[in-house]
Design a protein around this motif. Structure first.
Motif, PDB file in Angstrom:
ATOM      1  N   ALA A 123     -15.066  57.269  70.297  1.00 23.74           N
ATOM      2  CA  ALA A 123     -15.575  57.647  68.977  1.00 23.74           C
ATOM      3  C   ALA A 123     -14.868  58.882  68.426  1.00 23.74           C
ATOM      4  CB  ALA A 123     -17.078  57.898  69.053  1.00 23.74           C
ATOM      5  N   LEU A 124     -14.296  59.689  69.320  1.00 21.75           N
ATOM      6  CA  LEU A 124     -13.620  60.916  68.909  1.00 21.75           C
ATOM      7  C   LEU A 124     -12.114  60.721  68.738  1.00 21.75           C
ATOM      8  CD1 LEU A 124     -15.538  63.315  71.309  1.00 21.75           C
ATOM      9  CD2 LEU A 124     -15.948  62.949  68.862  1.00 21.75           C
ATOM     10  N   GLY A 125     -11.644  59.473  68.895  1.00 23.36           N
ATOM     11  CA  GLY A 125     -10.219  59.195  68.763  1.00 23.36           C
ATOM     12  C   GLY A 125      -9.386  59.656  69.945  1.00 23.36           C
ATOM     13  N   LEU A 126     -10.021  59.918  71.080  1.00 21.24           N
ATOM     14  CA  LEU A 126      -9.330  60.478  72.241  1.00 21.24           C
ATOM     15  C   LEU A 126      -8.796  59.430  73.214  1.00 21.24           C
ATOM     16  CD1 LEU A 126     -11.803  63.418  72.861  1.00 21.24           C
ATOM     17  CD2 LEU A 126      -9.559  63.517  71.746  1.00 21.24           C
ATOM     18  N   LEU A 127      -9.096  58.157  72.982  1.00 19.90           N
ATOM     19  CA  LEU A 127      -8.593  57.105  73.876  1.00 19.90           C
ATOM     20  C   LEU A 127      -7.293  56.481  73.366  1.00 19.90           C
ATOM     21  CD1 LEU A 127     -11.728  55.144  75.139  1.00 19.90           C
ATOM     22  CD2 LEU A 127     -10.460  57.001  76.240  1.00 19.90           C
ATOM     23  N   ARG A 128      -6.891  56.814  72.153  1.00 20.68           N
ATOM     24  CA  ARG A 128      -5.686  56.217  71.577  1.00 20.68           C
ATOM     25  C   ARG A 128      -4.498  56.449  72.505  1.00 20.68           C
ATOM     26  NH1 ARG A 128      -5.237  53.875  67.417  1.00 20.68           N
ATOM     27  NH2 ARG A 128      -7.070  54.774  66.409  1.00 20.68           N
ATOM     28  N   GLY A 129      -3.833  55.342  72.894  1.00 19.36           N
ATOM     29  CA  GLY A 129      -2.674  55.412  73.770  1.00 19.36           C
ATOM     30  C   GLY A 129      -3.000  55.580  75.244  1.00 19.36           C
ATOM     31  N   ARG A 130      -4.278  55.594  75.581  1.00 18.07           N
ATOM     32  CA  ARG A 130      -4.694  55.764  76.975  1.00 18.07           C
ATOM     33  C   ARG A 130      -5.020  54.402  77.585  1.00 18.07           C
ATOM     34  NH1 ARG A 130      -6.082  61.418  78.083  1.00 18.07           N
ATOM     35  NH2 ARG A 130      -5.892  60.623  80.193  1.00 18.07           N
ATOM     36  N   THR A 131      -5.117  54.379  78.911  1.00 15.57           N
ATOM     37  CA  THR A 131      -5.541  53.193  79.643  1.00 15.57           C
ATOM     38  C   THR A 131      -6.896  53.509  80.258  1.00 15.57           C
ATOM     39  OG1 THR A 131      -3.262  52.597  80.126  1.00 15.57           O
ATOM     40  CG2 THR A 131      -4.946  51.629  81.537  1.00 15.57           C
ATOM     41  N   THR A 132      -7.856  52.602  80.078  1.00 14.55           N
ATOM     42  CA  THR A 132      -9.202  52.880  80.558  1.00 14.55           C
ATOM     43  C   THR A 132      -9.907  51.609  81.009  1.00 14.55           C
ATOM     44  OG1 THR A 132     -11.306  53.995  80.023  1.00 14.55           O
ATOM     45  CG2 THR A 132     -10.318  52.662  78.285  1.00 14.55           C
ATOM     46  N   ALA A 133     -10.825  51.781  81.933  1.00 13.15           N
ATOM     47  CA  ALA A 133     -11.807  50.758  82.274  1.00 13.15           C
ATOM     48  C   ALA A 133     -13.079  51.100  81.517  1.00 13.15           C
ATOM     49  CB  ALA A 133     -12.075  50.721  83.776  1.00 13.15           C
ATOM     50  N   ALA A 134     -13.973  50.161  81.435  1.00 15.76           N
ATOM     51  CA  ALA A 134     -15.287  50.344  80.825  1.00 15.76           C
ATOM     52  C   ALA A 134     -16.105  49.119  81.195  1.00 15.76           C
ATOM     53  CB  ALA A 134     -15.178  50.471  79.301  1.00 15.76           C
ATOM     54  N   PHE A 135     -17.373  49.147  80.878  1.00 14.96           N
ATOM     55  CA  PHE A 135     -18.187  47.960  81.060  1.00 14.96           C
ATOM     56  C   PHE A 135     -17.484  46.831  80.297  1.00 14.96           C
ATOM     57  CE2 PHE A 135     -22.128  45.492  79.874  1.00 14.96           C
ATOM     58  CZ  PHE A 135     -22.356  45.007  81.154  1.00 14.96           C
TER      59      PHE A 135
END
Length: 187
Positions: A123-135
């Motif tokens: 929501a804060l735009g901090l995942l752009r360009g990152r790799t992540t897992a989530a539910f």
């Protein structure tokens, strides 16, 4: 010893919240729990049952809170953990949460997210360009936020460690502790 801030709130998943707190303390680190207020938060237990298409939710334990978001000085902490459950859904709109989370991302400090936890940095735009897992049902959400979704138990992207949910906590915990130790050696 690292000081690790754990951001949580009512309806956070019990294992997502308590497991990291206990594991960090077991490892000799200080886990500090922060929430909207200092009253204990009401955790929930999510489970997967064969006669339900989604997860079920039951009341969980109370988790003591050390300080309110407004009182957090993020520079006093070495790392951040954002547990899952429903709490990230509303915590992501809190101005103090934004201030805190941005501090850790801007400085490249360790950040752990569990289950629905990535909703906050997304929501804060901090995942752009990152790799992540989530539910896994959040795949579209994290991809819309500009991240690459990985369906894995211990996804490490630089300083960020993520997982799908509480069944992944042993793998996530090992990975997060390794990132935390590496950061400590670098300082």
């Amino acid at each position: 010893m690292a000081r690790v801030l754990v951001l949580t709130g009512d309806a956070a998943e019990e294992l997502d919240s308590m497991y990291p707190v206990f594991r960090l303390r077991e490892g000799g680190h200080q886990a500090v729990v922060s929430a909207p207020t200092t009253r204990p938060v009401k955790l929930v237990v999510h489970d997967f049952e064969p006669d339900c298409d989604a997860y079920t939710e039951k009341p969980g334990h109370l988790l003591p809170v050390d300080l309110a978001f407004a009182d957090v000085a993020p520079e006093d902490y070495d790392a951040l953990v954002i547990p899952g459950g429903r709490a990230p859904e509303y915590l992501r709109t809190d101005a103090d949460v934004a201030r805190i989370v941005r501090h850790f991302f801007d400085r490249g400090l360790p950040v752990g997210t569990i289950c629905h936890g990535p909703q906050v940095p997304a929501a804060l735009g901090l995942l752009r360009g990152r790799t992540t897992a989530a539910f896994p049902p959040l795949k579209a959400d994290v991809e819309f936020a500009g991240a690459i979704f990985v369906d894995g138990p211990d996804v490490v992207d630089g300083n960020m460690v993520s997982c799908r949910g509480w069944p992944d906590l042993p793998e996530w915990s090992r990975a997060f502790m390794a990132v935390l130790e590496k950061a400590a050696l670098a300082t």
